[in-house]
Design an enzyme around this catalytic site. Structure first.
Site, short mmCIF file in Angstrom:
data_model
loop_
_atom_site.label_atom_id
_atom_site.label_comp_id
_atom_site.label_asym_id
_atom_site.label_seq_id
_atom_site.Cartn_x
_atom_site.Cartn_y
_atom_site.Cartn_z
N GLU A 50 -44.28 -28.52 -22.74
CA GLU A 50 -43.97 -29.96 -22.78
C GLU A 50 -43.87 -30.49 -24.19
O GLU A 50 -43.15 -31.47 -24.45
CB GLU A 50 -45.00 -30.75 -21.98
CG GLU A 50 -44.94 -30.56 -20.47
CD GLU A 50 -45.71 -29.34 -19.99
OE1 GLU A 50 -46.22 -28.56 -20.84
OE2 GLU A 50 -45.82 -29.14 -18.76
N PHE A 112 -57.78 -33.52 -9.09
CA PHE A 112 -57.19 -32.36 -9.74
C PHE A 112 -56.01 -32.80 -10.63
O PHE A 112 -55.12 -33.51 -10.17
CB PHE A 112 -56.71 -31.35 -8.69
CG PHE A 112 -56.04 -30.15 -9.30
CD1 PHE A 112 -56.77 -29.26 -10.10
CD2 PHE A 112 -54.68 -29.92 -9.10
CE1 PHE A 112 -56.14 -28.17 -10.67
CE2 PHE A 112 -54.06 -28.82 -9.67
CZ PHE A 112 -54.79 -27.94 -10.47
N GLN A 113 -56.03 -32.40 -11.87
CA GLN A 113 -54.99 -32.73 -12.86
C GLN A 113 -54.80 -34.23 -13.08
O GLN A 113 -53.73 -34.68 -13.44
CB GLN A 113 -53.66 -32.06 -12.51
CG GLN A 113 -53.76 -30.55 -12.62
CD GLN A 113 -52.43 -29.85 -12.54
OE1 GLN A 113 -51.49 -30.35 -11.93
NE2 GLN A 113 -52.35 -28.68 -13.16
N LYS A 162 -47.62 -40.06 -7.71
CA LYS A 162 -46.77 -39.34 -6.77
C LYS A 162 -46.38 -40.22 -5.58
O LYS A 162 -45.24 -40.21 -5.12
CB LYS A 162 -47.51 -38.09 -6.28
CG LYS A 162 -46.69 -37.21 -5.37
CD LYS A 162 -47.48 -35.98 -4.96
CE LYS A 162 -46.62 -35.05 -4.15
NZ LYS A 162 -47.37 -33.86 -3.71
N MET A 470 -47.28 -24.22 -47.52
CA MET A 470 -47.63 -25.46 -48.20
C MET A 470 -49.14 -25.54 -48.44
O MET A 470 -49.60 -26.03 -49.48
CB MET A 470 -47.15 -26.66 -47.39
CG MET A 470 -47.36 -27.99 -48.10
SD MET A 470 -46.55 -28.03 -49.70
CE MET A 470 -44.99 -28.78 -49.28
C1 LIG Z 1 -49.42 -28.77 -36.19
C2 LIG Z 1 -49.83 -28.70 -37.62
N1 LIG Z 1 -50.90 -27.95 -37.97
C3 LIG Z 1 -51.26 -27.86 -39.27
C4 LIG Z 1 -50.57 -28.53 -40.24
C5 LIG Z 1 -51.00 -28.45 -41.71
N2 LIG Z 1 -49.93 -27.76 -42.49
C6 LIG Z 1 -49.02 -28.45 -43.21
S1 LIG Z 1 -47.87 -27.46 -43.90
C7 LIG Z 1 -48.59 -26.09 -43.26
C8 LIG Z 1 -48.02 -24.73 -43.51
C9 LIG Z 1 -46.70 -24.57 -42.85
O1 LIG Z 1 -46.40 -23.21 -42.82
P1 LIG Z 1 -44.96 -22.71 -42.48
O2 LIG Z 1 -44.48 -23.28 -41.21
O3 LIG Z 1 -44.94 -21.22 -42.60
O4 LIG Z 1 -44.08 -23.37 -43.64
P2 LIG Z 1 -44.09 -23.05 -45.20
O5 LIG Z 1 -44.94 -24.09 -45.85
O6 LIG Z 1 -44.63 -21.67 -45.40
O7 LIG Z 1 -42.67 -23.18 -45.60
C10 LIG Z 1 -49.73 -26.42 -42.52
C11 LIG Z 1 -50.62 -25.44 -41.86
C12 LIG Z 1 -49.47 -29.30 -39.82
N3 LIG Z 1 -48.74 -30.02 -40.69
N4 LIG Z 1 -49.11 -29.35 -38.52
#
Ligand SMILES: Cc1ncc(C[n+]2csc(CCOP(=O)(O)OP(=O)(O)O)c2C)c(N)n1
Ligand SMILES: [Mg+2]
Lengths: 569, 182
Positions: A50, A112-113, A162, A470
């Site tokens: 979803e 439920f749910q 529902k 990042m």
């Molecule tokens: C759902 C979620 N979890 C954690 C983060 C924290 N976060 C920001 S950038 C990042 C790394 C992203 O890694 P990737 O998708 O491999 O992209 P890259 O920076 O390596 O290009 C994280 C963990 C986030 N923004 N969103």
């Protein structure tokens, strides 16, 4: 004639011009799904999670400007939508989510749910409804679409028990809404517009700061007119990218944490900031007390609560950006700012910000440039969140209106694939590139199944740096290079794509980059490229968290640990 | 009310969940609410809320605008100032002895409060007035020993003939509009 609640929903969706619904069914939304075949004009796309439905609806909405629609069942179905709804709320994306709910007599009994999804989504929706009778369902849906699309757009959720879906009522689709508490102001106050015009006409170093509001209201021409007429340089926010052609002589990139150094310097030096359809997010402003220290600020936005929320404003104008700019433009005198523009050009020469160094490794920036060259700038770019997002925003040149789709406010990893899917469904004639992080891609890659089944021709570029890049960059710069939990063990993405019957290839050498992109473009259907990029490349420029825009860092320097702050990316 | 305090009057749709929406907003934005009082208004299906916020700790204009963003909130007005009637009702239950009962009755009289319940060792006093009046009475009674106190939170209304209704449309014709701050 009486219709069932489920039929009323479908009739109403047809009346609202809905073409596509992303969703997954379950017990308590079965009556609605059972009715769908009676309405072949409503295309239902079965997603595999979803969250994917919500992001796909967002991608669709961002690409088309229409309201995105998603369905989910009660309980876990509904809670799985939450991330996407929150993302839509923060990025002002028009969305209508319809969730099934347990039958009315069971509400409040922990059936439920059963989950209180209106309670859960209360702070992340523009409005939401628990639809308790079929007779007012049409009105509820009418209001939902109206709220989602008008004013500052946002998500609306309708929770639909529902037994409401199966009970009968007369169907009359209202042609007007009755919402005494909701009257968005479209027209700016004339006296305020006059004041703004005076400031603009008098300014020596004005700058336009354009945000997503320009895009939402479709004010591209009005923005361009203002910039050209009064010769005002334009800087955008991240979400404002592609509201003003980046190849235009007056375009000075985008501001903020990873914006161009010269854009940040321009804001810092300006004597007037004309902020249009943006909300002074901290990633854009840097330390807010140091934001545009020498400038008066004009703030044009449709949401009155944004005025004065984050920064002091000298001339607020509440209204629809396009409507306001049309009026404002009438009062602007033709001007030139030769010295000011000359200064900005000099800064741009001195701090080019987006040069790519020459090396044998595959730099992520280089890939973005090649995609730009090969698509000739004529594509919709959808990104995840992280380094690849910033490189995509920096190194693609966005001339085409509304051509960057990215999660700018919630910063949702995993947004990329489902959103790209939704964008392609909404704009089938456009080339859609999904620029994915290897981390984020693994959060929603189940939608490869949807893409394969529905033959949605998105081109996927996974930037495989083997890191949550990042965050690794922050560890590198601010946490003594201690790489705690940022290393990713990536699977073979090409094998994964093949398992879903999507062709792909892995690129390990720089010289293969261009042919791979060309191959992806030649493929009629979806295609995945697994780019093995330089793992420890950092994104620059960077305004360290807590610093002001003027303190932008350009080169990887030792000893930046003085910026160490508690903030998370 | 203290100089920094603001009374916001909100007209809201009388629908399930409205209070929840408003409470959720205050919590999420970190707005500090001194008191909130809700009741029917002169219009059907519209409730009237009086919300008191301290301008020293909370940006009042932000509170007002954020409240107005809630779809079920029809209108919010800051009615702080000279021309406003501010009232709160409190019931204060105080310990008594035969020795001090008359002293308490005297204080009650001075404040034009009422004794609404008496027992062998306590009295319940009802007082109406602005916050300061309730506070001063409370302070005077504290010496006798307070058993419990219940306060309604303030309600507010502007003085003079200006319209009580702040809803512009769909109202009986004769109502004058409150032009203040519109
Ligand atoms: C759902 C979620 N979890 C954690 C983060 C924290 N976060 C920001 S950038 C990042 C790394 C992203 O890694 P990737 O998708 O491999 O992209 P890259 O920076 O390596 O290009 C994280 C963990 C986030 N923004 N969103
Ligand atoms: Mg990565």
């Amino acid at each position: 004639m009486k219709l069932t609640g489920a039929q009323i929903v479908c009739e109403s969706l047809v009346k609202e011009g809905v073409e596509v619904i992303f969703g997954i069914l379950g017990g308590v939304i079965l009556p609605l799904y059972d009715t769908l075949p009676q309405y072949p004009q409503l295309r239902h796309i079965l997603v595999r999670h979803e969250q994917g439905a919500a992001h796909a609806a967002e991608g669709y909405a961002k690409a088309t400007g229409k309201v995105g629609v998603c369905f989910a069942t009660s309980g876990p179905g509904a809670t799985n939508l939450v991330t996407g709804i929150a993302d839509a709320c923060l990025d002002s994306v028009p969305l209508v989510a319809i969730t099934g709910q347990v039958i009315r007599p069971l509400i409040g009994k922990d059936a439920f749910q059963e989950i209180d999804i209106t309670g859960i989504t209360l702070p992340i929706t523009k409005h939401n409804y628990l639809a308790l009778d079929a007779a007012s369902l049409a009105e509820t849906i009418k209001e939902s679409f109206y709220l989602a699309r008008t004013g500052r757009p946002g998500p609306v959720l309708i929770d639909l028990p529902k037994d409401v879906q199966t009970s009968q009522a007369e169907f009359n689709y209202p042609n007007k809404v009755n919402l005494p508490g909701y009257k968005p102001t479209l027209k700016g106050h004339p006296a305020q517009i006059k004041k703004a015009a005076r400031l603009i006409n008098e300014a020596k170093q004005p700058i336009i700061l354009a945000g997503r509001g320009v895009n939402i209201s479709g004010a591209y021409d009005e923005l361009k007119h203002l910039a050209e007429e009064a010769q005002i340089p334009v800087v955008t926010t991240l979400l404002g990218i592609s509201t003003f052609p980046e190849s235009h002589a007056l375009s000075y990139g985008w501001l903020g944490m990873h914006g161009m150094a010269y854009a940040n310097m321009a804001i810092d030096a300006a004597d007037l900031v004309i902020a249009i359809g943006m909300r002074f997010d901290d990633r854009a402003t840097g330390r807010v007390s140091g934001f545009a220290p020498n400038a008066k600020i004009i703030h044009i936005d449709i949401d009155p609560a944004e005025i004065g929320k984050n920064v002091r404003v000298d001339v607020p104008i509440v209204g629809d950006v396009k409507v306001v700019l049309k009026e404002l433009n009438k009062l602007i005198t033709k001007t030139e700012h030769i010295d000011w523009i000359g200064q900005l050009d000099e800064w741009r020469r001195e701090h080019p910000s987006i040069l790519i160094r020459d090396c044998d490794e595959i730099l992520p920036q280089y890939i973005v440039r090649q995609i730009y060259k090969i698509t000739k700038g004529d594509a919709i770019i959808v990104t995840g969140v992280g380094q690849h997002q910033m490189w995509a925003a920096q190194h693609y040149f966005f001339d085409k209106p509304n051509s960057l789709i990215t999660s700018g406010s919630l910063g949702t990893m995993g947004f990329e694939l489902p959103a790209a899917m939704g964008a392609k469904v909404g704009r089938p004639d456009e080339t859609v590139w999904c620029i994915a992080g290897d981390g984020g891609f693994q959060m929603t890659l189940q939608e490869l199944a949807t893409i394969a089944k529905e033959k949605i021709a998105v081109k996927i570029a996974v930037f495989n740096n083997g890191f949550l890049g990042m965050v690794r960059q922050w560890q590198d710069l601010f946490y003594g290079k201690r790489y705690v939990a940022t290393h990713l063990n990536c699977p073979d993405f090409v094998k994964i794509a093949e398992a879903y019957c999507i062709p792909g290839l892995t690129v390990k050498h720089k010289k293969e980059v261009t042919p791979a992109i060309e191959k992806a473009m030649e493929e009629p259907g979806p295609f995945l490229i697994n780019f093995m990029v330089e793992p420890e490349e950092n994104v620059y420029p960077m305004v360290p968290p807590g610093a002001s825009l003027a303190e932008v860092m350009e080169e990887p320097k030792k000893g930046v640990a003085k910026w160490q702050r508690q903030s998370t990316p | 009310m203290a100089a920094t305090k603001h009374a916001l009057v909100a007209m809201v749709a009388d629908k399930p969940g409205v209070l929840n929406r408003i409470a959720s907003l205050f919590r999420r934005r970190g707005f500090n609410i001194e008191s909130i009082a809700v009741g029917h208004s002169e219009m059907p299906k519209v409730s009237r809320m009086t919300i008191v916020v301290d301008g020293a700790t909370t940006q009042v204009e932000q509170v007002r605008k954020q409240l107005e963003k809630v779809v079920d909130v029809i209108k919010v007005i800051d009615v702080t100032g000279e021309g406003t009637i501010i009232r709160e009702l409190a019931i204060i239950k105080v310990k008594t002895t035969t020795a001090n009962r008359s002293e308490i009755i005297q204080i009650v009289d001075i404040f034009r409060a009422n004794i609404v319940d008496v027992s062998s060792d306590s009295v319940a006093i009802e007082v109406t007035g602005d916050e300061e009046k309730v506070n001063s009475l409370y302070k005077l009674l504290r010496g006798f020993g307070i058993i419990e106190i219940a306060r309604t939170g303030v309600i507010a209304m502007t003085r003079g003939g200006a319209g009580s209704s702040m809803i512009n449309k769909k109202q009986p014709k004769s109502r004058t509009r409150n032009k203040k701050k519109e």
